[in-house]
Design a protein around this motif. Structure first.
Motif, mmCIF file in Angstrom:
data_model
loop_
_atom_site.group_PDB
_atom_site.id
_atom_site.type_symbol
_atom_site.label_atom_id
_atom_site.label_comp_id
_atom_site.label_asym_id
_atom_site.label_seq_id
_atom_site.Cartn_x
_atom_site.Cartn_y
_atom_site.Cartn_z
ATOM 1 N N ARG A 129 -11.662 1.379 21.007
ATOM 2 C CA ARG A 129 -12.502 2.565 20.837
ATOM 3 C C ARG A 129 -11.804 3.818 21.353
ATOM 4 O O ARG A 129 -11.984 4.908 20.820
ATOM 5 N N ARG A 130 -11.016 3.650 22.391
ATOM 6 C CA ARG A 130 -10.276 4.789 22.937
ATOM 7 C C ARG A 130 -9.067 5.138 22.074
ATOM 8 O O ARG A 130 -8.636 6.286 22.020
ATOM 9 N N MET A 131 -8.505 4.137 21.398
ATOM 10 C CA MET A 131 -7.270 4.336 20.655
ATOM 11 C C MET A 131 -7.479 4.884 19.250
ATOM 12 O O MET A 131 -6.601 5.553 18.706
ATOM 13 N N VAL A 132 -8.632 4.584 18.641
ATOM 14 C CA VAL A 132 -8.798 4.907 17.220
ATOM 15 C C VAL A 132 -8.739 6.407 16.940
ATOM 16 O O VAL A 132 -8.481 6.813 15.807
ATOM 17 N N ALA A 133 -8.948 7.219 17.953
ATOM 18 C CA ALA A 133 -8.917 8.664 17.726
ATOM 19 C C ALA A 133 -7.506 9.165 17.415
ATOM 20 O O ALA A 133 -7.347 10.196 16.752
ATOM 21 N N VAL A 134 -6.490 8.433 17.879
ATOM 22 C CA VAL A 134 -5.118 8.927 17.729
ATOM 23 C C VAL A 134 -4.176 7.924 17.064
ATOM 24 O O VAL A 134 -3.033 8.263 16.765
ATOM 25 N N GLU A 135 -4.631 6.691 16.830
ATOM 26 C CA GLU A 135 -3.758 5.660 16.281
ATOM 27 C C GLU A 135 -4.284 5.155 14.943
ATOM 28 O O GLU A 135 -5.486 5.088 14.719
ATOM 29 N N GLU A 136 -3.350 4.766 14.061
ATOM 30 C CA GLU A 136 -3.705 4.213 12.762
ATOM 31 C C GLU A 136 -4.143 2.752 12.903
ATOM 32 O O GLU A 136 -3.676 2.024 13.784
ATOM 33 N N THR A 137 -5.046 2.348 11.998
ATOM 34 C CA THR A 137 -5.495 0.962 11.979
ATOM 35 C C THR A 137 -4.319 0.004 11.892
ATOM 36 O O THR A 137 -4.219 -0.974 12.643
ATOM 37 N N SER A 138 -3.401 0.266 10.950
ATOM 38 C CA SER A 138 -2.268 -0.627 10.733
ATOM 39 C C SER A 138 -1.399 -0.744 11.978
ATOM 40 O O SER A 138 -0.886 -1.824 12.300
ATOM 41 N N ALA A 139 -1.232 0.356 12.694
ATOM 42 C CA ALA A 139 -0.398 0.336 13.897
ATOM 43 C C ALA A 139 -1.037 -0.530 14.986
ATOM 44 O O ALA A 139 -0.347 -1.309 15.656
ATOM 45 N N ILE A 140 -2.338 -0.404 15.155
ATOM 46 C CA ILE A 140 -3.020 -1.197 16.183
ATOM 47 C C ILE A 140 -2.920 -2.679 15.862
ATOM 48 O O ILE A 140 -2.645 -3.505 16.740
ATOM 49 N N VAL A 141 -3.108 -3.033 14.595
ATOM 50 C CA VAL A 141 -3.040 -4.438 14.184
ATOM 51 C C VAL A 141 -1.623 -4.981 14.351
ATOM 52 O O VAL A 141 -1.409 -6.055 14.929
ATOM 53 N N PHE A 142 -0.619 -4.224 13.863
ATOM 54 C CA PHE A 142 0.765 -4.716 13.899
ATOM 55 C C PHE A 142 1.277 -4.831 15.322
ATOM 56 O O PHE A 142 1.866 -5.857 15.708
ATOM 57 N N TYR A 143 1.084 -3.790 16.126
ATOM 58 C CA TYR A 143 1.670 -3.806 17.463
ATOM 59 C C TYR A 143 0.953 -4.760 18.398
ATOM 60 O O TYR A 143 1.529 -5.214 19.384
ATOM 61 N N ARG B 134 0.815 -1.220 0.000
ATOM 62 C CA ARG B 134 0.000 0.000 0.000
ATOM 63 C C ARG B 134 0.845 1.266 0.000
ATOM 64 O O ARG B 134 0.312 2.366 -0.140
ATOM 65 N N GLY B 135 2.146 1.135 0.212
ATOM 66 C CA GLY B 135 3.008 2.304 0.316
ATOM 67 C C GLY B 135 2.887 3.016 1.642
ATOM 68 O O GLY B 135 3.249 4.194 1.751
ATOM 69 N N ASP B 136 2.405 2.305 2.667
ATOM 70 C CA ASP B 136 2.172 2.919 3.973
ATOM 71 C C ASP B 136 3.194 2.488 5.019
ATOM 72 O O ASP B 136 3.009 2.750 6.206
ATOM 73 N N LEU B 137 4.259 1.817 4.593
ATOM 74 C CA LEU B 137 5.184 1.257 5.575
ATOM 75 C C LEU B 137 5.858 2.343 6.408
ATOM 76 O O LEU B 137 6.108 2.156 7.602
ATOM 77 N N SER B 138 6.136 3.483 5.803
ATOM 78 C CA SER B 138 6.850 4.540 6.522
ATOM 79 C C SER B 138 5.970 5.247 7.546
ATOM 80 O O SER B 138 6.459 5.759 8.551
ATOM 81 N N THR B 139 4.673 5.273 7.302
ATOM 82 C CA THR B 139 3.774 6.009 8.201
ATOM 83 C C THR B 139 2.820 5.103 8.974
ATOM 84 O O THR B 139 2.313 5.489 10.024
ATOM 85 N N GLY B 140 2.608 3.889 8.469
ATOM 86 C CA GLY B 140 1.579 3.033 9.043
ATOM 87 C C GLY B 140 1.899 2.472 10.405
ATOM 88 O O GLY B 140 0.996 1.981 11.090
#
Length: 304
Positions: A173-187, A55-61
């Protein structure tokens, strides 16, 4: 929006998650639960990284704003996953799937307690109906014989897993306001891998080449399923897709019969039906109230 594409992706992801659960169940006699959690989590990460790169999101995701929130999400999620995997070794696959439907019901209650969401009569009634369905499923397990063979422990584990899945939903629900979907899944996969490694001194074993193939496949398939689930919510809303979660009971019945000789009992079928009705009523009511949970749902996996 392309609802049919979203529905197709959701159904494929549910099917793949059922395959993943079946592989984990087949490996429960070969390795301890912590080892199964490790393989499920570790081998999902390359799939997620490859997806981000495509997706080209590796640097920001993978950038995060609150590391401790991810650690908390990991602790909650790995507890849910571990309890769910342990339950798979003690109960038939359809029964584990049916009792896992308690998680959305618990999420409604926890959202009222922890997030201050209003719990009106309609949703309270739907939750009560769902809990009746869960009781129908577990009632035959509350016997002396089942206490002796570990089935009651399996029920306790899957209900604990459902509770922690609900807590994970609240955390997301608390995290989605400040975190990316990809970051939540990966971490989540990363922290689950690290926590699972802590169980290595307590008896990890070599599963054999067949067992190793099943465990690695479970991780890879789980990673692909998570990506498809996340992608589904780009094409259709949460309220439209949520009822298709219940296709998992059909897949679980088919896999249970085909691979584990586990036909569902009438009580499991009746109780599952009652829980499904309750869940669909809750989804319908949330849609009426305009409460969209798509972003949070897209980051959830079975067992955490």
């Amino acid at each position: 929006m392309s609802p049919l594409r979203g529905i197709a992706l959701k159904l494929i992801s549910v099917f793949l998650f059922t395959i993943m659960a079946s592989l984990i169940k087949a490996s429960t006699a070969l390795v301890p639960t912590g080892e199964a959690v490790f393989f499920r989590s570790f081998f999902a990460m390359p799939v997620i990284v490859a997806w981000l790169a495509m997706r080209g999101d590796l640097s920001t995701g993978l950038k995060i704003s609150n590391p401790w929130a991810h650690v908390g999400r990991g602790v909650i999620g790995v507890t849910a996953m571990g309890c769910g995997f342990a339950a798979l070794g003690l109960l038939p696959l359809p029964e584990v799937t049916a009792l896992g439907y308690a998680a959305p019901l618990m999420t409604v209650l926890l959202a009222a307690l922890l997030l201050g969401e209003r719990l009106r009569l309609f949703r309270m009634s739907a939750v009560a109906l769902g809990l009746v369905g869960v009781t129908i499923v577990l009632w035959p397990r509350l016997t002396i014989d089942d206490l002796a063979d570990g089935a009651t422990l399996g029920v306790a584990l899957i209900l604990t897993s459902a509770l922690f899945r609900a807590l994970a939903q609240i955390q997301i629900r608390r995290m989605v306001a400040v975190e990316e979907t990809s970051a939540i899944v990966f971490y989540f996969s990363l922290t689950a891998t690290c926590f699972a490694l802590l169980t290595a001194p307590f008896g990890w074993t070599w599963p054999g080449w067949t067992g190793l193939a099943m465990l690695v496949s479970a991780g890879l398939i789980g990673g692909v399923a998570q990506i498809l689930l996340t992608s589904a919510y780009k094409f259709a809303g949460a309220a439209m897709l949520a009822p298709f979660d219940y296709a998992s009971i059909l897949f679980a019945i088919l896999f249970g019969i085909a691979f584990f000789d586990e036909a569902p009992t009438p009580m499991v079928l009746v109780g599952s039906g009652v829980v499904m009705v309750a869940g669909i009523l809750i989804v319908w009511r949330e849609r009426q109230l305009g409460l969209q949970r798509g972003r949070a749902r897209s980051k959830m996996t079975p067992y955490g």
